[in-house]
Design a protein around this motif. Structure first.
Motif, mmCIF file in Angstrom:
data_model
loop_
_atom_site.group_PDB
_atom_site.id
_atom_site.type_symbol
_atom_site.label_atom_id
_atom_site.label_comp_id
_atom_site.label_asym_id
_atom_site.label_seq_id
_atom_site.Cartn_x
_atom_site.Cartn_y
_atom_site.Cartn_z
ATOM 1 N N GLY A 141 0.823 -1.204 0.000
ATOM 2 C CA GLY A 141 0.000 0.000 0.000
ATOM 3 C C GLY A 141 0.858 1.255 0.000
ATOM 4 N N GLU A 142 0.211 2.400 -0.152
ATOM 5 C CA GLU A 142 0.952 3.657 -0.262
ATOM 6 C C GLU A 142 1.610 4.066 1.048
ATOM 7 O OE1 GLU A 142 -1.944 6.341 -1.870
ATOM 8 O OE2 GLU A 142 -1.561 5.694 -3.941
ATOM 9 N N THR A 143 1.065 3.605 2.174
ATOM 10 C CA THR A 143 1.687 3.815 3.483
ATOM 11 C C THR A 143 1.746 2.474 4.195
ATOM 12 O OG1 THR A 143 0.781 6.059 3.680
ATOM 13 C CG2 THR A 143 1.546 5.008 5.700
ATOM 14 N N PHE A 144 2.902 2.127 4.734
ATOM 15 C CA PHE A 144 3.024 0.875 5.476
ATOM 16 C C PHE A 144 3.806 1.124 6.758
ATOM 17 C CE2 PHE A 144 6.119 1.132 2.060
ATOM 18 C CZ PHE A 144 7.334 0.852 2.666
ATOM 19 N N ASP A 145 3.863 0.129 7.620
ATOM 20 C CA ASP A 145 4.362 0.349 8.976
ATOM 21 C C ASP A 145 5.877 0.448 9.091
ATOM 22 O OD1 ASP A 145 1.898 0.540 10.231
ATOM 23 O OD2 ASP A 145 1.710 -1.627 10.454
ATOM 24 N N ILE A 146 6.595 -0.584 8.653
ATOM 25 C CA ILE A 146 8.034 -0.650 8.931
ATOM 26 C C ILE A 146 8.827 -0.837 7.646
ATOM 27 C CG2 ILE A 146 9.866 -1.874 10.162
ATOM 28 C CD1 ILE A 146 7.764 -2.802 12.173
ATOM 29 N N HIS A 147 9.857 -0.026 7.487
ATOM 30 C CA HIS A 147 10.796 -0.148 6.368
ATOM 31 C C HIS A 147 12.179 -0.358 6.976
ATOM 32 C CE1 HIS A 147 13.064 0.466 2.766
ATOM 33 N NE2 HIS A 147 12.085 1.028 2.075
ATOM 34 N N GLY A 148 12.866 -1.404 6.552
ATOM 35 C CA GLY A 148 14.182 -1.696 7.098
ATOM 36 C C GLY A 148 15.267 -1.674 6.050
ATOM 37 N N GLY A 149 16.511 -1.739 6.523
ATOM 38 C CA GLY A 149 17.652 -1.776 5.613
ATOM 39 C C GLY A 149 18.933 -1.438 6.345
ATOM 40 N N GLY A 150 20.046 -1.627 5.671
ATOM 41 C CA GLY A 150 21.338 -1.298 6.252
ATOM 42 C C GLY A 150 21.512 0.200 6.417
ATOM 43 N N ILE A 151 22.319 0.597 7.386
ATOM 44 C CA ILE A 151 22.537 2.014 7.658
ATOM 45 C C ILE A 151 23.165 2.719 6.463
ATOM 46 C CG2 ILE A 151 24.821 1.643 8.677
ATOM 47 C CD1 ILE A 151 22.131 4.210 9.784
ATOM 48 N N ASP A 152 23.861 1.977 5.606
ATOM 49 C CA ASP A 152 24.477 2.595 4.429
ATOM 50 C C ASP A 152 23.443 2.985 3.375
ATOM 51 O OD1 ASP A 152 23.961 -0.116 4.056
ATOM 52 O OD2 ASP A 152 25.601 -0.396 2.633
ATOM 53 N N LEU A 153 22.189 2.548 3.545
ATOM 54 C CA LEU A 153 21.125 2.897 2.603
ATOM 55 C C LEU A 153 20.337 4.133 3.034
ATOM 56 C CD1 LEU A 153 19.657 -0.652 1.827
ATOM 57 C CD2 LEU A 153 21.365 0.632 0.533
ATOM 58 N N LEU A 154 20.634 4.632 4.234
ATOM 59 C CA LEU A 154 19.898 5.781 4.758
ATOM 60 C C LEU A 154 19.898 6.944 3.770
ATOM 61 C CD1 LEU A 154 18.472 7.264 7.097
ATOM 62 C CD2 LEU A 154 20.734 7.774 8.031
ATOM 63 N N PHE A 155 21.074 7.274 3.263
ATOM 64 C CA PHE A 155 21.207 8.307 2.234
ATOM 65 C C PHE A 155 22.187 7.808 1.178
ATOM 66 C CE2 PHE A 155 22.826 11.991 0.084
ATOM 67 C CZ PHE A 155 21.731 12.822 -0.021
ATOM 68 N N PRO A 156 21.815 7.871 -0.091
ATOM 69 C CA PRO A 156 20.620 8.548 -0.612
ATOM 70 C C PRO A 156 19.408 7.648 -0.833
ATOM 71 C CG PRO A 156 22.057 8.007 -2.431
ATOM 72 C CD PRO A 156 22.763 7.519 -1.180
ATOM 73 N N HIS A 157 19.570 6.318 -0.726
ATOM 74 C CA HIS A 157 18.508 5.426 -1.187
ATOM 75 C C HIS A 157 17.181 5.644 -0.467
ATOM 76 C CE1 HIS A 157 16.528 2.115 -3.025
ATOM 77 N NE2 HIS A 157 16.555 1.333 -1.960
ATOM 78 N N HIS A 158 17.179 5.536 0.853
ATOM 79 C CA HIS A 158 15.914 5.665 1.571
ATOM 80 C C HIS A 158 15.375 7.090 1.522
ATOM 81 C CE1 HIS A 158 16.845 1.789 4.037
ATOM 82 N NE2 HIS A 158 16.392 1.541 2.822
ATOM 83 N N GLU A 159 16.266 8.048 1.533
ATOM 84 C CA GLU A 159 15.831 9.442 1.417
ATOM 85 C C GLU A 159 15.114 9.665 0.084
ATOM 86 O OE1 GLU A 159 15.057 12.208 3.489
ATOM 87 O OE2 GLU A 159 17.114 11.897 4.195
ATOM 88 N N ASN A 160 15.647 9.072 -0.976
ATOM 89 C CA ASN A 160 15.045 9.241 -2.294
ATOM 90 C C ASN A 160 13.753 8.443 -2.441
ATOM 91 O OD1 ASN A 160 17.143 10.909 -2.911
ATOM 92 N ND2 ASN A 160 18.235 9.454 -4.206
ATOM 93 N N GLU A 161 13.682 7.304 -1.770
ATOM 94 C CA GLU A 161 12.420 6.557 -1.758
ATOM 95 C C GLU A 161 11.305 7.414 -1.169
ATOM 96 O OE1 GLU A 161 11.773 2.320 -0.756
ATOM 97 O OE2 GLU A 161 13.903 2.344 -0.239
ATOM 98 N N ILE A 162 11.597 8.045 -0.043
ATOM 99 C CA ILE A 162 10.605 8.903 0.605
ATOM 100 C C ILE A 162 10.206 10.040 -0.325
ATOM 101 C CG2 ILE A 162 10.252 10.575 2.470
ATOM 102 C CD1 ILE A 162 12.031 8.821 4.227
ATOM 103 N N ALA A 163 11.192 10.697 -0.914
ATOM 104 C CA ALA A 163 10.931 11.865 -1.754
ATOM 105 C C ALA A 163 9.993 11.535 -2.903
ATOM 106 C CB ALA A 163 12.254 12.422 -2.281
ATOM 107 N N GLN A 164 10.300 10.485 -3.652
ATOM 108 C CA GLN A 164 9.492 10.168 -4.827
ATOM 109 C C GLN A 164 8.128 9.595 -4.442
ATOM 110 O OE1 GLN A 164 12.327 7.565 -6.646
ATOM 111 N NE2 GLN A 164 11.770 5.801 -5.409
ATOM 112 N N SER A 165 8.080 8.793 -3.375
ATOM 113 C CA SER A 165 6.827 8.153 -2.979
ATOM 114 C C SER A 165 5.845 9.157 -2.392
ATOM 115 C CB SER A 165 7.100 7.046 -1.955
ATOM 116 O OG SER A 165 7.975 6.075 -2.481
ATOM 117 N N GLU A 166 6.316 9.977 -1.453
ATOM 118 C CA GLU A 166 5.416 10.926 -0.796
ATOM 119 C C GLU A 166 5.004 12.052 -1.740
ATOM 120 O OE1 GLU A 166 7.020 12.103 2.984
ATOM 121 O OE2 GLU A 166 6.848 10.058 3.791
ATOM 122 N N THR A 167 5.869 12.383 -2.693
ATOM 123 C CA THR A 167 5.492 13.374 -3.697
ATOM 124 C C THR A 167 4.379 12.827 -4.578
ATOM 125 O OG1 THR A 167 7.713 14.343 -3.737
ATOM 126 C CG2 THR A 167 6.311 14.752 -5.650
ATOM 127 N N ALA A 168 4.478 11.548 -4.936
ATOM 128 C CA ALA A 168 3.484 10.933 -5.820
ATOM 129 C C ALA A 168 2.140 10.734 -5.139
ATOM 130 C CB ALA A 168 4.006 9.592 -6.329
#
Length: 245
Positions: A141-168
Protein backbone atom coordinates in the motif's frame (compact mmCIF):
# COMPACT_ATOMS: atom_id res chain seq x y z
CA UNK A 1 27.76 -7.24 -15.38
CA UNK A 2 28.12 -10.70 -13.88
CA UNK A 3 25.72 -12.15 -16.44
CA UNK A 4 27.78 -10.66 -19.27
CA UNK A 5 31.03 -11.97 -17.79
CA UNK A 6 29.63 -15.48 -17.45
CA UNK A 7 27.71 -15.42 -20.73
CA UNK A 8 24.53 -16.48 -18.94
CA UNK A 9 21.01 -15.01 -18.73
CA UNK A 10 20.56 -12.45 -15.96
CA UNK A 11 17.41 -14.22 -14.73
CA UNK A 12 19.29 -17.51 -14.35
CA UNK A 13 21.95 -16.00 -12.09
CA UNK A 14 19.32 -14.12 -10.08
CA UNK A 15 17.34 -17.34 -9.54
CA UNK A 16 20.45 -19.14 -8.26
CA UNK A 17 21.25 -16.33 -5.80
CA UNK A 18 17.66 -16.21 -4.58
CA UNK A 19 17.60 -19.98 -4.02
CA UNK A 20 20.90 -19.79 -2.13
CA UNK A 21 19.54 -17.01 0.09
CA UNK A 22 16.36 -18.94 0.89
CA UNK A 23 18.37 -22.05 1.75
CA UNK A 24 20.61 -20.01 4.06
CA UNK A 25 17.80 -18.39 6.04
CA UNK A 26 16.06 -21.74 6.31
CA UNK A 27 19.25 -23.35 7.64
CA UNK A 28 19.61 -20.51 10.17
CA UNK A 29 16.04 -21.00 11.36
CA UNK A 30 14.93 -17.54 10.22
CA UNK A 31 11.22 -17.16 9.58
CA UNK A 32 10.56 -16.37 5.94
CA UNK A 33 8.35 -13.65 4.46
CA UNK A 34 5.13 -13.74 2.47
CA UNK A 35 6.50 -12.32 -0.77
CA UNK A 36 9.82 -12.05 -2.61
CA UNK A 37 9.12 -9.31 -5.19
CA UNK A 38 11.44 -9.03 -8.17
CA UNK A 39 11.89 -5.67 -9.89
CA UNK A 40 11.67 -7.28 -13.33
CA UNK A 41 8.10 -8.37 -12.52
CA UNK A 42 7.02 -4.81 -11.63
CA UNK A 43 8.10 -2.91 -14.72
CA UNK A 44 4.58 -1.63 -15.48
CA UNK A 45 3.94 -0.32 -11.93
CA UNK A 46 7.36 1.35 -12.10
CA UNK A 47 6.52 2.99 -15.44
CA UNK A 48 3.14 4.09 -14.05
CA UNK A 49 4.79 5.69 -11.01
CA UNK A 50 7.38 7.51 -13.13
CA UNK A 51 4.62 8.72 -15.47
CA UNK A 52 2.64 10.06 -12.51
CA UNK A 53 5.65 12.04 -11.29
CA UNK A 54 6.22 13.50 -14.76
CA UNK A 55 2.55 14.55 -14.96
CA UNK A 56 2.96 16.29 -11.60
CA UNK A 57 6.07 18.09 -12.98
CA UNK A 58 8.05 16.45 -10.18
CA UNK A 59 10.17 14.63 -12.77
CA UNK A 60 11.52 15.48 -16.20
CA UNK A 61 12.60 13.48 -19.24
CA UNK A 62 15.55 14.25 -21.47
CA UNK A 63 16.54 11.98 -24.37
CA UNK A 64 15.22 8.79 -22.80
CA UNK A 65 16.40 9.47 -19.25
CA UNK A 66 13.97 10.55 -16.52
CA UNK A 67 15.10 12.40 -13.38
CA UNK A 68 13.27 13.29 -10.18
CA UNK A 69 13.39 17.00 -9.34
CA UNK A 70 14.49 16.96 -5.69
CA UNK A 71 13.05 20.45 -5.11
CA UNK A 72 9.54 19.06 -5.62
CA UNK A 73 9.85 16.92 -2.46
CA UNK A 74 8.67 18.55 0.76
CA UNK A 75 11.36 18.31 3.43
CA UNK A 76 13.95 16.51 1.31
CA UNK A 77 16.59 15.19 3.71
CA UNK A 78 14.25 14.77 6.68
CA UNK A 79 15.13 11.13 7.31
CA UNK A 80 18.92 11.47 7.26
CA UNK A 81 19.01 15.04 8.55
CA UNK A 82 21.30 16.01 5.69
CA UNK A 83 21.10 19.30 3.87
CA UNK A 84 21.39 19.07 0.10
CA UNK A 85 24.39 21.40 0.10
CA UNK A 86 26.29 19.24 2.60
CA UNK A 87 25.36 15.96 0.93
CA UNK A 88 26.70 17.15 -2.43
CA UNK A 89 30.15 18.13 -1.18
CA UNK A 90 32.72 16.44 -3.40
CA UNK A 91 30.15 14.78 -5.67
CA UNK A 92 30.56 14.27 -9.38
CA UNK A 93 29.40 16.68 -12.06
CA UNK A 94 25.96 16.62 -13.64
CA UNK A 95 25.05 13.43 -15.50
CA UNK A 96 23.82 14.27 -18.99
CA UNK A 97 20.85 16.64 -18.88
CA UNK A 98 20.40 16.38 -15.13
CA UNK A 99 19.38 19.85 -13.91
CA UNK A 100 20.88 19.56 -10.43
CA UNK A 101 23.34 17.09 -8.84
CA UNK A 102 20.71 16.15 -6.23
CA UNK A 103 18.19 15.11 -8.90
CA UNK A 104 18.25 11.34 -9.27
CA UNK A 105 17.40 8.89 -12.04
CA UNK A 106 13.98 7.28 -12.21
CA UNK A 107 14.52 5.72 -15.64
CA UNK A 108 17.71 5.27 -17.66
CA UNK A 109 17.95 4.57 -21.37
CA UNK A 110 19.59 1.25 -22.25
CA UNK A 111 22.09 0.37 -24.93
CA UNK A 112 21.59 -2.75 -27.03
CA UNK A 113 23.79 -4.85 -24.74
CA UNK A 114 22.11 -3.69 -21.50
CA UNK A 115 18.88 -4.96 -19.92
CA UNK A 116 15.93 -2.88 -21.03
CA UNK A 117 12.16 -2.66 -21.40
CA UNK A 118 9.90 -0.59 -23.64
CA UNK A 119 8.55 2.58 -22.07
CA UNK A 120 7.02 5.93 -23.10
CA UNK A 121 10.59 7.30 -23.06
CA UNK A 122 12.12 4.55 -25.17
CA UNK A 123 13.85 1.32 -24.26
CA UNK A 124 15.41 1.55 -20.83
CA UNK A 125 15.56 0.29 -17.26
CA UNK A 126 14.37 1.57 -13.87
CA UNK A 127 16.52 3.58 -11.52
CA UNK A 128 17.50 1.92 -8.26
CA UNK A 129 15.25 3.96 -5.96
CA UNK A 130 12.02 3.82 -7.97
CA UNK A 131 12.07 0.00 -8.04
CA UNK A 132 11.72 -0.18 -4.27
CA UNK A 133 8.94 2.41 -4.08
CA UNK A 134 6.88 0.73 -6.78
CA UNK A 135 7.28 -2.77 -5.34
CA UNK A 136 6.64 -1.67 -1.74
CA UNK A 137 3.48 0.23 -2.61
CA UNK A 138 2.21 -2.58 -4.84
CA UNK A 139 2.68 -5.14 -2.07
CA UNK A 140 1.96 -3.08 1.06
CA UNK A 141 0.00 0.00 0.00
CA UNK A 142 0.95 3.66 -0.26
CA UNK A 143 1.69 3.81 3.48
CA UNK A 144 3.02 0.88 5.48
CA UNK A 145 4.36 0.35 8.98
CA UNK A 146 8.03 -0.65 8.93
CA UNK A 147 10.80 -0.15 6.37
CA UNK A 148 14.18 -1.70 7.10
CA UNK A 149 17.65 -1.78 5.61
CA UNK A 150 21.34 -1.30 6.25
CA UNK A 151 22.54 2.01 7.66
CA UNK A 152 24.48 2.60 4.43
CA UNK A 153 21.13 2.90 2.60
CA UNK A 154 19.90 5.78 4.76
CA UNK A 155 21.21 8.31 2.23
CA UNK A 156 20.62 8.55 -0.61
CA UNK A 157 18.51 5.43 -1.19
CA UNK A 158 15.91 5.66 1.57
CA UNK A 159 15.83 9.44 1.42
CA UNK A 160 15.05 9.24 -2.29
CA UNK A 161 12.42 6.56 -1.76
CA UNK A 162 10.61 8.90 0.61
CA UNK A 163 10.93 11.86 -1.75
CA UNK A 164 9.49 10.17 -4.83
CA UNK A 165 6.83 8.15 -2.98
CA UNK A 166 5.42 10.93 -0.80
CA UNK A 167 5.49 13.37 -3.70
CA UNK A 168 3.48 10.93 -5.82
CA UNK A 169 0.90 10.02 -3.17
CA UNK A 170 0.81 12.98 -0.79
CA UNK A 171 0.89 10.45 2.06
CA UNK A 172 3.54 9.25 4.53
CA UNK A 173 5.58 6.43 2.98
CA UNK A 174 6.65 4.38 6.01
CA UNK A 175 5.71 4.97 9.64
CA UNK A 176 8.88 3.48 11.15
CA UNK A 177 12.41 3.20 9.74
CA UNK A 178 14.82 0.58 11.12
CA UNK A 179 18.47 0.59 10.05
CA UNK A 180 20.87 -2.17 10.99
CA UNK A 181 24.59 -1.74 11.50
CA UNK A 182 27.06 -3.22 9.01
CA UNK A 183 29.22 -6.28 9.42
CA UNK A 184 32.88 -5.32 9.78
CA UNK A 185 36.04 -7.37 9.49
CA UNK A 186 39.57 -6.55 10.57
CA UNK A 187 42.07 -6.07 7.74
CA UNK A 188 45.70 -5.01 7.70
CA UNK A 189 46.33 -1.61 6.11
CA UNK A 190 49.37 -0.78 3.97
CA UNK A 191 50.88 0.82 7.07
CA UNK A 192 50.74 -2.54 8.81
CA UNK A 193 48.08 -1.41 11.27
CA UNK A 194 44.85 -3.36 11.71
CA UNK A 195 41.66 -1.52 10.81
CA UNK A 196 37.93 -2.21 10.80
CA UNK A 197 36.57 -2.49 7.27
CA UNK A 198 33.02 -3.01 6.03
CA UNK A 199 32.50 -6.55 4.80
CA UNK A 200 31.39 -6.30 1.18
CA UNK A 201 31.71 -8.13 -2.11
CA UNK A 202 33.30 -5.10 -3.79
CA UNK A 203 36.15 -5.12 -1.24
CA UNK A 204 36.74 -8.84 -1.68
CA UNK A 205 36.57 -9.56 2.05
CA UNK A 206 33.20 -11.29 2.23
CA UNK A 207 32.55 -14.61 3.99
CA UNK A 208 29.74 -16.64 2.45
CA UNK A 209 27.04 -17.90 4.82
CA UNK A 210 27.23 -21.34 3.16
CA UNK A 211 30.90 -21.59 4.14
CA UNK A 212 30.17 -20.54 7.72
CA UNK A 213 27.37 -23.11 8.00
CA UNK A 214 29.84 -25.82 6.98
CA UNK A 215 32.10 -24.79 9.88
CA UNK A 216 29.67 -23.73 12.62
CA UNK A 217 26.25 -24.77 13.86
CA UNK A 218 23.37 -22.52 12.85
CA UNK A 219 22.69 -21.78 16.53
CA UNK A 220 26.26 -20.50 16.92
CA UNK A 221 25.90 -18.10 14.00
CA UNK A 222 22.53 -16.88 15.30
CA UNK A 223 23.99 -16.28 18.77
CA UNK A 224 26.87 -14.32 17.24
CA UNK A 225 24.53 -12.09 15.22
CA UNK A 226 22.30 -11.48 18.24
CA UNK A 227 25.26 -10.60 20.47
CA UNK A 228 25.23 -7.01 19.16
CA UNK A 229 22.37 -4.50 19.08
CA UNK A 230 20.92 -4.43 15.58
CA UNK A 231 21.81 -0.76 15.07
CA UNK A 232 25.47 -1.25 15.98
CA UNK A 233 28.26 -2.62 13.73
CA UNK A 234 28.87 -6.35 13.99
CA UNK A 235 32.60 -7.13 14.18
CA UNK A 236 33.23 -10.46 12.50
CA UNK A 237 36.04 -12.86 13.35
CA UNK A 238 36.43 -16.63 13.54
CA UNK A 239 37.59 -16.13 17.11
CA UNK A 240 34.24 -14.57 18.00
CA UNK A 241 32.38 -17.50 16.47
CA UNK A 242 34.66 -19.99 18.22
CA UNK A 243 33.82 -18.32 21.53
CA UNK A 244 30.11 -18.71 20.79
CA UNK A 245 30.39 -22.41 19.94
Amino acid sequence: AEAAEQGRPMAEIAAELEASYKQAIDALGVRSVDSFPRATEYIQPIIDLVSRLIEMTAAYEVEGDVYFDHTSAVGYGKLSGRRVEDALTGTRELAGAQRHPADFALWKSSTDDEPGWDSPWGRGRPGWHIECSAMSMAELGETFDIHGGGIDLLFPHHENEIAQSETATGKPYANIWMHNGLTRIKTKAASGEWQDEKMSKSLGNIRQIDDLLSEYAAETIRAFILSTHYRRPLDFSDEQLDNMA
